[in-house]
Design an enzyme around this catalytic site. Structure first.
Site, PDB file in Angstrom:
ATOM      1  N   TYR A   1      79.796  -9.325 -49.465  1.00 47.31           N
ATOM      2  CA  TYR A   1      79.558 -10.579 -50.183  1.00 47.31           C
ATOM      3  C   TYR A   1      79.354 -11.713 -49.185  1.00 47.31           C
ATOM      4  O   TYR A   1      78.409 -12.513 -49.302  1.00 47.31           O
ATOM      5  CB  TYR A   1      80.750 -10.892 -51.094  1.00 47.31           C
ATOM      6  CG  TYR A   1      80.806 -12.330 -51.543  1.00 47.31           C
ATOM      7  CD1 TYR A   1      79.919 -12.825 -52.500  1.00 47.31           C
ATOM      8  CD2 TYR A   1      81.740 -13.213 -51.009  1.00 47.31           C
ATOM      9  CE1 TYR A   1      79.958 -14.149 -52.899  1.00 47.31           C
ATOM     10  CE2 TYR A   1      81.793 -14.540 -51.405  1.00 47.31           C
ATOM     11  CZ  TYR A   1      80.903 -14.997 -52.351  1.00 47.31           C
ATOM     12  OH  TYR A   1      80.949 -16.320 -52.736  1.00 47.31           O
TER      13      TYR A   1
ATOM     14  N   SER B   1      78.584 -20.893 -49.465  1.00 50.17           N
ATOM     15  CA  SER B   1      80.039 -20.803 -49.594  1.00 50.17           C
ATOM     16  C   SER B   1      80.672 -21.137 -48.257  1.00 50.17           C
ATOM     17  O   SER B   1      80.014 -21.079 -47.206  1.00 50.17           O
ATOM     18  CB  SER B   1      80.428 -19.376 -50.014  1.00 50.17           C
ATOM     19  OG  SER B   1      81.809 -19.140 -49.840  1.00 50.17           O
TER      20      SER B   1
END
Length: 291
Positions: free
Chosen positions: A153, A140
């Site tokens: 996360y 990400s």
């Protein structure tokens, strides 16, 4: 021995909160390009649409080792080995570092890091035996830096960056390629409608960050509008765009080490290197929700 072309894709279920829709989009795109795709998820009913398209669907839960073994064994029996593993299964845990229950943190790492690591271990022997293979890891933009409210996360995505880089060197001699994919925020991928939608196990009831969490929800509203995004949403990417890059990472003879998708993912690493940590910190505080 002809190398296997079979693709094992995790996190293909839609509407489960486990992905941003990129898994389903990638499964469809690869299948239509002629690849033998095994699309997997925890909920077979959520894979019915892919099955209707003629895609092989399997139950696979990255927190359940036996389900991973069964999936790898089935593909190995039918194709000799898993040719490509696309590690896509993940979810986003919301919460502050100090208030998130530690059992929730462990669950986050079990899904996003440990499950991915174990499944990768399971496919590597077959890849080594055939002298080729590919491991695609969905990281990400937040594998590059972190912001308040999603630190655990983002920590899992940072971990995947290290795992991918280490693994690449370890397996290159066996003809196995390792690719990291770093999308910018995906439209529709994280769209809480209220604080209750954040699923924070009651930690929002402490009252410490009430204003922050409301702003957090409002701020992410820019990514709800998928047809005509405005403001920040215009810099987000679509699941289909990510799927197109995944296909490139799978099919290219010489894939890139990293595919950074969207302007934010391409720009921010250069920006941080150019302006330094202190100015980048000011940028984060100015752009993202801050308590």
């Amino acid at each position: 021995m002809t190398p296997s072309r079979a693709i094992l894709l995790t996190g293909a279920s839609s509407g489960t909160g486990m992905s941003s829709g990129t898994g389903q989009a990638a499964a469809l795109r690869l299948h239509r390009a002629g690849w033998p795709v095994y699309a997997t998820g925890r909920n077979l009913e959520a894979l019915a649409g892919l099955a209707a398209e003629g895609i092989q669907v399997l139950h696979l839960d990255v927190t359940d080792e036996q389900s991973m073994i069964d999936a790898v064994d089935k593909i190995t029996a039918e194709h000799g080995a898993v040719g490509t593993l696309i590690n896509n299964a993940a979810y986003s845990l919301n919460g502050t570092i100090g208030e998130t229950p530690i059992e929730e943190v462990r669950r986050q790492f079990e899904t996003n890091v440990f499950g991915l690591s174990r499944l990768t271990q399971l496919v590597l022997p077959g890849m080594r035996a055939q002298g080729s293979g590919r491991v695609v890891i969905m990281s990400s933009i937040f594998g590059q830096f972190a912001t308040p409210g999603r630190g655990y996360y983002q920590a899992t995505k940072h971990a995947l960056e290290a795992i991918g880089d280490s693994l690449r060197h370890e397996v290159s001699g066996f003809g196995i390629k390792v690719v990291l994919i770093e999308p910018s925020p995906v439209l529709g991928g994280f769209v809480p409608m209220s604080v209750a939608d954040l699923g924070m196990s009651g930690q929002e009831k402490t009252g410490l960050y009430d204003d922050f969490w409301q702003y957090f929800v409002d701020w992410h509203g820019a990514y709800r509008e998928t047809d005509r995004p405005t403001g920040r949403g215009r810099m987000a990417v679509r699941a289909e765009t990510v799927a197109k890059v995944i296909e490139k990472a799978v099919s290219s003879d010489n894939p890139q080490i990293r595919y950074r998708i969207g302007v934010p993912s391409r720009l921010l690493p250069r920006m941080r290197w150019t302006i330094g940590d202190r100015l980048f910190e000011k940028f984060v505080r100015a752009f993202f929700p801050i308590p």
